[in-house]
Structures are given as C-alpha cells and as structure tokens.
Design a protein around this motif. Structure first.
Motif, PDB file in Angstrom:
ATOM      1  N   LEU A 237       2.639   1.671  -3.440  1.00  0.00           N
ATOM      2  CA  LEU A 237       1.756   2.074  -4.533  1.00  0.00           C
ATOM      3  C   LEU A 237       1.544   3.581  -4.599  1.00  0.00           C
ATOM      4  CD1 LEU A 237      -0.795  -0.853  -4.490  1.00  0.00           C
ATOM      5  CD2 LEU A 237       1.074  -0.443  -6.098  1.00  0.00           C
TER       6      LEU A 237
ATOM      7  N   ARG B 140       2.697   0.499  -9.420  1.00  0.00           N
ATOM      8  CA  ARG B 140       1.280   0.225  -9.668  1.00  0.00           C
ATOM      9  C   ARG B 140       0.942  -1.149  -9.112  1.00  0.00           C
ATOM     10  NH1 ARG B 140       0.931  -0.472 -16.165  1.00  0.00           N
ATOM     11  NH2 ARG B 140       1.881   1.558 -16.115  1.00  0.00           N
ATOM     12  N   PRO B 141      -0.332  -1.465  -8.981  1.00  0.00           N
ATOM     13  CA  PRO B 141      -0.699  -2.797  -8.493  1.00  0.00           C
ATOM     14  C   PRO B 141      -0.218  -3.882  -9.454  1.00  0.00           C
ATOM     15  CG  PRO B 141      -2.583  -1.313  -8.419  1.00  0.00           C
ATOM     16  CD  PRO B 141      -1.502  -0.606  -9.180  1.00  0.00           C
TER      17      PRO B 141
ATOM     18  N   ARG C  25       0.837  -1.206   0.000  1.00  0.00           N
ATOM     19  CA  ARG C  25       0.000   0.000   0.000  1.00  0.00           C
ATOM     20  C   ARG C  25       0.872   1.257   0.000  1.00  0.00           C
ATOM     21  NH1 ARG C  25      -3.616  -2.979   2.999  1.00  0.00           N
ATOM     22  NH2 ARG C  25      -2.662  -2.475   4.981  1.00  0.00           N
TER      23      ARG C  25
ATOM     24  N   ALA D  94       3.368  -5.440  -5.848  1.00  0.00           N
ATOM     25  CA  ALA D  94       3.439  -4.221  -6.649  1.00  0.00           C
ATOM     26  C   ALA D  94       4.285  -4.504  -7.884  1.00  0.00           C
ATOM     27  CB  ALA D  94       4.054  -3.073  -5.846  1.00  0.00           C
TER      28      ALA D  94
END
Length: 109
Positions: free
Chosen positions: A60, A66-67, A57, A79
C-alpha cells in the motif's frame, strides 16, 4: 463495468495451467481461486490481490496501490492496483506472483 476483461484474460494467461485454479464471478468482478482461496482478480479496472496483512501494508506504500475496498470497509491483507500499476506485463506478472505465493501457503478449502 463489472471488470476489465483484458485484465482478466492476462491474469488467466499468467496462471496458465496451474493446478487447483478456479475462476469465479465475485464482488462484481472475476476472482481466481487457488486451492479454494481467493488469490487475485479483476474488479472494474483494478487488479485485486490477496497478499496477507504484512505484505499488503508494504504494497500500500507503493505507487498505484490502494486498499481493497468495494463496500466501504477495506479488507485487511488485500490490495488493489490501478491500471497504471499493472499495464506493464512484467509488473503484472510480479503482482500476480506475489498473490500466488501468499495464497499457495494457505490451507486448501
């Protein structure tokens, strides 16, 4: 393109002679497993990292991250980093170290 072969070589060099590392073709790219757990890898031009939910988290929110989503369903605790975020050797080393630190705490498979 399955994965960035230059990125895979760089990851391989960073992991060096660390014990319990296995390289395996996965998710259309290459993954590096530590103690049987996927740690990091390369998919297309992206660096893939297993970080755990809290760290992922936080990551990101960083530029170029990005995920990890290659199927339409993002994987929690993971990630992926765009090339601009890993091309610098120091940044790549930092990313891989974060994934190793998390994965090393997992029970071996």
């Amino acid at each position: 393109m399955a994965c960035d072969s230059i990125l895979a070589v760089k990851i391989r060099q960073l992991l060096g002679k660390r014990k319990n590392i296995i390289e395996k073709r996965m998710f259309g790219g290459v993954a590096f497993l530590l103690g049987g757990n996927v740690c990091c890898g390369a998919w297309k031009e992206f660096l893939i990292l297993r970080l755990g939910e809290d760290a992922a988290r936080q990551v990101l929110a960083e530029e170029h991250a990005r995920p990890f989503d290659v199927t339409g369903k993002p994987m929690r605790g993971w990630a992926m980093v765009e090339p601009a975020g890993w091309r610098n050797a120091a940044r790549l080393r930092r990313w891989v170290a974060r994934a190793v630190a998390f994965t090393a705490r997992l029970p071996p498979k």
